[in-house]
Design an enzyme around this catalytic site. Structure first.
Site, short mmCIF file in Angstrom:
data_model
loop_
_atom_site.label_atom_id
_atom_site.label_comp_id
_atom_site.label_asym_id
_atom_site.label_seq_id
_atom_site.Cartn_x
_atom_site.Cartn_y
_atom_site.Cartn_z
N LEU A 166 44.68 23.41 79.05
CA LEU A 166 44.10 22.83 80.28
C LEU A 166 43.97 21.32 80.15
CD1 LEU A 166 40.96 21.90 79.65
CD2 LEU A 166 40.52 24.32 79.88
N LYS A 171 51.16 24.41 70.21
CA LYS A 171 50.16 23.52 70.82
C LYS A 171 50.41 22.06 70.41
CE LYS A 171 46.56 21.80 72.73
NZ LYS A 171 46.50 21.54 74.15
N ASN A 206 51.72 18.89 72.91
CA ASN A 206 50.98 17.65 73.14
C ASN A 206 51.76 16.43 72.67
OD1 ASN A 206 48.87 18.79 74.43
ND2 ASN A 206 47.32 18.28 72.92
N CYS A 211 42.53 14.48 73.30
CA CYS A 211 43.57 15.34 72.71
C CYS A 211 44.78 14.59 72.16
CB CYS A 211 44.01 16.38 73.73
SG CYS A 211 42.73 17.59 74.05
P1 NAD Z 1 33.88 19.23 72.97
O1 NAD Z 1 33.50 18.23 71.96
O2 NAD Z 1 33.76 18.92 74.42
O3 NAD Z 1 33.05 20.57 72.71
C1 NAD Z 1 32.87 21.16 71.47
C2 NAD Z 1 31.53 21.88 71.47
O4 NAD Z 1 31.43 22.66 70.26
C3 NAD Z 1 30.32 20.95 71.49
O5 NAD Z 1 29.47 21.30 72.56
C4 NAD Z 1 29.65 21.20 70.13
O6 NAD Z 1 28.24 21.09 70.17
C5 NAD Z 1 30.08 22.63 69.84
N1 NAD Z 1 29.99 23.03 68.43
C6 NAD Z 1 30.31 22.29 67.34
N2 NAD Z 1 30.10 23.03 66.22
C7 NAD Z 1 29.69 24.26 66.63
C8 NAD Z 1 29.36 25.45 65.95
N3 NAD Z 1 29.43 25.53 64.63
N4 NAD Z 1 28.97 26.51 66.67
C9 NAD Z 1 28.90 26.45 68.02
N5 NAD Z 1 29.21 25.34 68.72
C10 NAD Z 1 29.60 24.26 68.03
O7 NAD Z 1 35.37 19.66 72.61
P2 NAD Z 1 36.54 20.08 73.63
O8 NAD Z 1 37.09 18.88 74.30
O9 NAD Z 1 36.08 21.22 74.45
O10 NAD Z 1 37.64 20.57 72.61
C11 NAD Z 1 37.51 21.77 71.88
C12 NAD Z 1 38.84 22.10 71.24
O11 NAD Z 1 39.80 22.39 72.26
C13 NAD Z 1 39.44 20.98 70.41
O12 NAD Z 1 40.11 21.50 69.31
C14 NAD Z 1 40.43 20.34 71.37
O13 NAD Z 1 41.48 19.68 70.70
C15 NAD Z 1 40.94 21.54 72.13
N6 NAD Z 1 41.43 21.22 73.46
C16 NAD Z 1 40.75 20.33 74.25
C17 NAD Z 1 41.21 20.07 75.54
C18 NAD Z 1 40.50 19.07 76.41
O14 NAD Z 1 41.08 18.68 77.44
N7 NAD Z 1 39.29 18.65 76.09
C19 NAD Z 1 42.36 20.71 76.02
C20 NAD Z 1 43.01 21.63 75.20
C21 NAD Z 1 42.54 21.87 73.92
#
Ligand code: NAD
Length: 436
Positions: free
Chosen positions: A154, A205, A209, A261
């Site tokens: 996404l 993935k 990217n 990302c």
């Molecule tokens: P984010 O930082 O917005 O959210 C991560 C969340 O995980 C935070 O709220 C944090 O408090 C929580 N967290 C950390 N350690 C934890 C634990 N041990 N237990 C429970 N919760 C915990 O991150 P994001 O942007 O949502 O990205 C998450 C993953 O998805 C990453 O690997 C990213 O590369 C991937 N991703 C992100 C996107 C994007 O557009 N943001 C798109 C595709 C993939």
């Protein structure tokens, strides 16, 4: 109805949880950030994402979506546990897996029955196998589980639509039965499903990217050439994009990519390649070309204001890394504001939704809550994020407010001919001789 737990309630986890709840499943979303969960339980969103507030509240009200900080509660009777925690860059560009490790350990300690652990976080190739070892090693007593990779594609700003209508769903596991169950969970999304092994899914993935980032860096190089030969990169992109082999997406020249990302994923992929003794020349160049854009934007603006930014006031329009999000992670604005300030400029900033986040990370900048107030008395404006509301600003009014009518359009949102006609000293990227 399936019982699902989502671990990590950020951009990916919250959207994943809310969307699966909206599809009729029962979802418990967990985060270690207590404030985040407390706010969500009060209906306060931790992030800005169009449509998310309404989706979350509707599903909470229907009893399909709950939030907790307790792993025990989150894992009670669930069949699927999604890991969606952050994987930021480590000190040497590698993906930092501490949050994934912590989540895997907590799952192992609190799971009460057989479980499919699905990794949505973007993780280095081999992490799925490693997560299985972590879980096995941390379980107080053996309970069967499988690890499946289901990377998320996404985009922030259109996350709900992207989640609900993905181009494809990638599922990786050596356990065919677990892979089929995860595929079944995704059937309502009606997207092609690619079932493969864990490592291949993880690689899909990163390669995706990195390829998208490469397209943007490539077009930025073409933009520089367009300026030298008198071609218009916007029209070049349009002309190229009709070719189905190329596609129109990610061909926009400008200030390059940023966000949570592309920067960390391209860097992590290059790091993995180097660790394996390879020389990732394309990836290294893609990053160099990208980061150069930010420096060039400042040096070109400097030229437009007469050669020195010392004592000049520059207004930055747009601070988020892209429109429709409040995410500032590795946003071009961060480097641009820093460079401008280092060159002696007084910097002003405005963003439609990212101001609160920007306040917490940017210094050397004065914030304005309106683009017109920001423009008043500026020596130059820089368009850094292509928010829709900037596209139809009252440019006559802007011109009358500016000290000098200088606009550096880092996102090519205005028409160069019109800007010239209006008397602006206007520069965009890759559009005819010297971008003027
Ligand atoms: P984010 O930082 O917005 O959210 C991560 C969340 O995980 C935070 O709220 C944090 O408090 C929580 N967290 C950390 N350690 C934890 C634990 N041990 N237990 C429970 N919760 C915990 O991150 P994001 O942007 O949502 O990205 C998450 C993953 O998805 C990453 O690997 C990213 O590369 C991937 N991703 C992100 C996107 C994007 O557009 N943001 C798109 C595709 C993939």
């Amino acid at each position: 109805m399936k019982q699902i737990c989502v671990i990590g309630v950020g951009y990916v986890g919250l959207v994943t949880g809310a969307c699966f709840a909206d599809l009729g499943n029962h979802v418990v979303a967990l985060d270690v950030n207590e404030k985040r969960i407390e706010n969500l339980n009060k209906g306060i969103m931790p992030i800005y994402e169009p449509g998310l507030d309404e989706l979350v509240k509707r599903n909470m009200k229907a009893g399909r979506l709950q939030f907790t900080t307790s792993y025990k509660e989150a894992l009670k009777d669930v069949e699927y546990a999604f890991i969606a925690v952050g994987t930021p860059s480590g000190a040497h560009g590698e993906a930092d897996l501490q949050y994934v490790a912590a989540a895997a350990t907590s799952i192992a300690e609190n799971m009460s029955g057989p479980l499919i652990i699905i990794n949505k976080s973007t993780v280095p190739i081999g992490t799925g196998d490693w997560v299985a070892d972590v879980v096995k090693g941390a379980q107080p007593k053996p309970i069967p589980f499988s690890v499946v990779s289901c990377p998320e594609f996404l985009r922030e700003g259109s996350a709900i639509g992207d989640f609900m209508s993905p181009h494809r769903t990638v599922i990786g596991s050596l356990d065919r039965d677990a892979a089929n169950q995860v595929a079944h969970l995704h059937l309502p999304l009606r997207a092609p499903i690619v079932i493969t092994d864990l490592r291949t899914a993880e690689m899909i993935k990163y390669a995706s990217n990195a390829f998208l980032a490469t397209k943007i860096s490539f077009m930025n190089e073409m933009a520089d050439l367009c300026e030298q030969v008198g071609a218009d990169v916007k029209e070049v992109a349009a002309g190229m994009g009709y070719d189905a082999r190329i596609g129109r997406h990610f061909l926009d020249a400008g200030l390059g990519w940023g966000g949570s990302c592309f920067p960390k994923d391209v860097q992590a992929l290059a790091h993995m390649a180097k660790k394996k003794g390879l020389e990732p020349r394309i990836l290294d160049t893609v990053m160099d070309v990208n980061y150069e854009r930010r420096k060039t934007a400042v040096s070109q603006t400097q030229k437009m204001v007469g050669g020195s930014l010392k004592g000049k006031t520059v207004g930055v329009l747009g601070l988020a890394f892209k429109p429709n999000t409040d995410d500032m992670r590795d946003a071009p604005s961060i480097d641009i504001v820093k460079e401008l300030a280092e060159a002696g400029a007084k910097v002003r900033g405005y963003d439609p939704v990212a101001m609160d986040v920007a306040r917490s990370i940017l210094s050397d900048i004065e914030f304005f809550d309106d683009p017109y107030k920001l423009a008043e008395g500026c020596d130059a404006l820089m368009v850094v994020t292509e928010w829709n509301e900037f596209k139809q600003l009252d440019l006559e009014k802007i011109k009358s407010l500016l000290k000098s009518p200088v606009i550096y359009d880092g996102r090519n949102i205005y028409d160069p001919a019109l800007m010239k006609e209006m008397g602006f000293n206007y520069r965009s990227i890759g559009r005819g001789f010297n971008g003027k």
